[in-house]
Structure formats: structure tokens, C-alpha cells
Design an enzyme around this catalytic site. Structure first.
Site, PDB file in Angstrom:
ATOM      1  N   PHE A  12     -18.151  20.979  -8.203  1.00  0.00           N
ATOM      2  CA  PHE A  12     -17.775  21.541  -9.493  1.00  0.00           C
ATOM      3  C   PHE A  12     -16.366  22.091  -9.499  1.00  0.00           C
ATOM      4  O   PHE A  12     -15.995  22.888  -8.622  1.00  0.00           O
ATOM      5  CB  PHE A  12     -18.692  22.719  -9.859  1.00  0.00           C
ATOM      6  N   ASP A  13     -15.609  21.717 -10.516  1.00  0.00           N
ATOM      7  CA  ASP A  13     -14.539  22.583 -10.986  1.00  0.00           C
ATOM      8  C   ASP A  13     -15.211  23.800 -11.636  1.00  0.00           C
ATOM      9  O   ASP A  13     -16.318  23.690 -12.165  1.00  0.00           O
ATOM     10  CB  ASP A  13     -13.686  21.850 -12.008  1.00  0.00           C
ATOM     11  N   VAL A  14     -14.563  24.942 -11.599  1.00  0.00           N
ATOM     12  CA  VAL A  14     -15.171  26.170 -12.141  1.00  0.00           C
ATOM     13  C   VAL A  14     -14.500  26.603 -13.438  1.00  0.00           C
ATOM     14  O   VAL A  14     -15.162  26.808 -14.464  1.00  0.00           O
ATOM     15  CB  VAL A  14     -15.125  27.308 -11.097  1.00  0.00           C
ATOM     16  N   THR A  17     -14.753  24.579 -16.777  1.00  0.00           N
ATOM     17  CA  THR A  17     -16.026  23.853 -16.738  1.00  0.00           C
ATOM     18  C   THR A  17     -17.204  24.806 -16.829  1.00  0.00           C
ATOM     19  O   THR A  17     -18.118  24.607 -17.632  1.00  0.00           O
ATOM     20  CB  THR A  17     -16.123  23.014 -15.453  1.00  0.00           C
ATOM     21  N   THR A 179     -18.045  17.039 -10.927  1.00  0.00           N
ATOM     22  CA  THR A 179     -18.425  17.517 -12.257  1.00  0.00           C
ATOM     23  C   THR A 179     -17.363  18.498 -12.751  1.00  0.00           C
ATOM     24  O   THR A 179     -17.156  19.548 -12.136  1.00  0.00           O
ATOM     25  CB  THR A 179     -19.806  18.196 -12.183  1.00  0.00           C
TER      26      THR A 179
END
Length: 240
Positions: A12-14, A17, A179
Site C-alpha cells: 500500500f501507498d498510504v 490512498t 494498491t
């Protein structure tokens, strides 16, 4: 196309996102923008921020994100022709843990955590992420930050670090679904590294790229969702 359920892990990008960084930025820059004698749109503020953040990340790739944001605040003040003392710059840099989550993030992450190993690949420092992690609410299986890596996405170094990390975890590249929201920071380099990807298109009702730079050309996407809730519900239905 592989089914969502066929992957073993999500990276994951945080910010952008899972965390509503654009709201955090617009709020954090109000001490500047409230001084203006003209109207400035939120998107104009975000695009200004993106230019200065991207430049600072390229010029000082090993710099801690909160310190880097302090410089971004100063550069924005200079562009707007406004004064900014260093204490104000530092307050902005320290604001990342206060940036809000998207309203669906915590519940969707809790669901996805039941089905995947969960990995962070984020342009952030560890202290700032710790504050955001408390808001997100899950135990991450691995956390790879810009502070750990010494560079910022979209640098190849960050994706090399991710790929080495999943190898240590016993995961094949084909088992990982990257994601993210940002085409510039995430999807273009993820696809260049042969990763399948899920675009969480938070800005689907807005124009432009907001707080990220224009990637020039959009990357192909394996999946596209307008929210993380949409992704979790698609997995639950088994329709992808």
C-alpha cells in the site's frame, strides 16, 4: 486477469490512498492561504505543494519527510509572496500524524487483513507513520518507509527495497498486488517493475492530479476502484 483472491499480499501507498493527505495539506497551509487577498482553489494549492514536494524529494532524497515538508511550506510561502517563520514551517512538517483517514480506510483494511499479508511502501518518516498507523488500526506485516530506504517514490530504489522485502517474506512478485492512488509515485513504477496493481482512484470526481505530479502517461491497471471499500466489497463478493 488474476482474481483479487489469487494474491497473497497487498502493498500500500498510504498518503492519498488511506490517509486523506490532500485535506491535511489544505488545512495545514491555511495559515498562508488565509493571508491572501485573492481566492485560490484547493487544487491550485495542491498543485503548488506537489511541485515543491517533488522537487525537494528529488534534491534531498534522504531527508526525513517531516523536515522536508517544513521546507515545502517555506517554498509555498515564497511562491505566494507571504512571510513564514521557521516555527510555522516546522509545525506544518509535524502535522502528518493529524491528517485524517478516508472514512472507509480502517474498516476496509480490517477486512483485507483477514485475507492478505499487508505491506506499507510509503514516502514518509517512521515517526509520522506511527501516528497515521494508529488511525488505520491494523497490524502491518511489513513497513517500508522513505526514511528506511533513503529515497522517495517513484525512485527505483524504493521498488527494489519492496521487492527485496517480499523476497525475504517468501512472496513471489506475482503474489503481490500494489494498491495505491498515485499514478506518478506508484502505478507507473510498479508496472515498470512487473507488478500487478489496484488503482484506488480517490480523485475520480475531480480534475487533475491534485497533490501528485502529472505522470505524463497513465499506467495500465490490473484493477480500478473508486475507494478501498469498493475493493474490499469486490473481494467479498468474489466478482473479480
Amino acid at each position: 486477469m488474476a482474481a483479487l483472491a489469487s494474491y497473497a499480499a497487498l502493498s500500500f501507498d498510504v498518503y492519498g490512498t488511506l490517509i486523506d493527505w490532500e485535506s491535511g495539506m489544505v488545512t495545514g497551509l491555511r495559515p498562508l492561504t488565509d493571508q491572501l487577498d485573492r481566492e485560490i482553489s484547493d487544487d491550485a494549492v495542491l498543485e503548488m505543494h506537489a511541485r515543491h514536494e517533488s522537487a525537494a524529494q528529488a534534491q534531498t532524497p534522504a531527508r526525513n519527510y517531516s523536515a522536508l515538508l517544513a521546507t515545502v511550506y517555506r517554498r509555498c510561502a515564497e511562491e505566494l509572496g507571504l512571510p513564514a517563520d521557521w516555527e510555522a514551517c516546522e509545525r506544518y512538517g509535524a502535522s502528518v500524524p493529524d491528517w485524517p483517514t478516508f472514512e472507509d480506510s480502517a474498516d476496509a483494511l480490517a477486512y483485507l487483513k483477514q485475507h492478505y499479508r499487508m505491506i506499507v511502501l510509503s514516502n514518509v518518516d517512521n515517526r509520522s507513520f506511527a501516528g497515521s498507523a494508529r488511525r488505520l488500526g491494523i497490524a502491518w506485516d511489513a513497513v517500508f518507509t522513505a526514511e528506511d530506504i533513503g529515497s522517495y517514490k517513484p525512485s527505483q530504489r524504493n521498488f527494489d527495497y519492496l521487492l527485496a522485502g517480499i523476497e525475504r517474506m517468501g512472496l513471489a512478485r506475482s503474489a503481490l498486488l500494489h494498491t495505491a492512488e498515485s499514478m506518478f509515485h506508484d502505478h507507473v513504477p510498479a508496472r515498470a517493475n512487473g507488478l500487478d496493481n489496484a488503482w484506488i482512484y480517490r480523485r475520480h470526481q475531480k480534475q487533475g492530479f491534485g497533490a501528485t505530479m502529472d505522470p505524463g502517461q497513465l499506467a495500465d491497471t490490473t484493477f480500478r476502484f473508486n475507494s478501498l471499500r469498493d475493493m474490499a466489497e469486490a473481494h467479498e463478493r468474489g466478482d473479480l
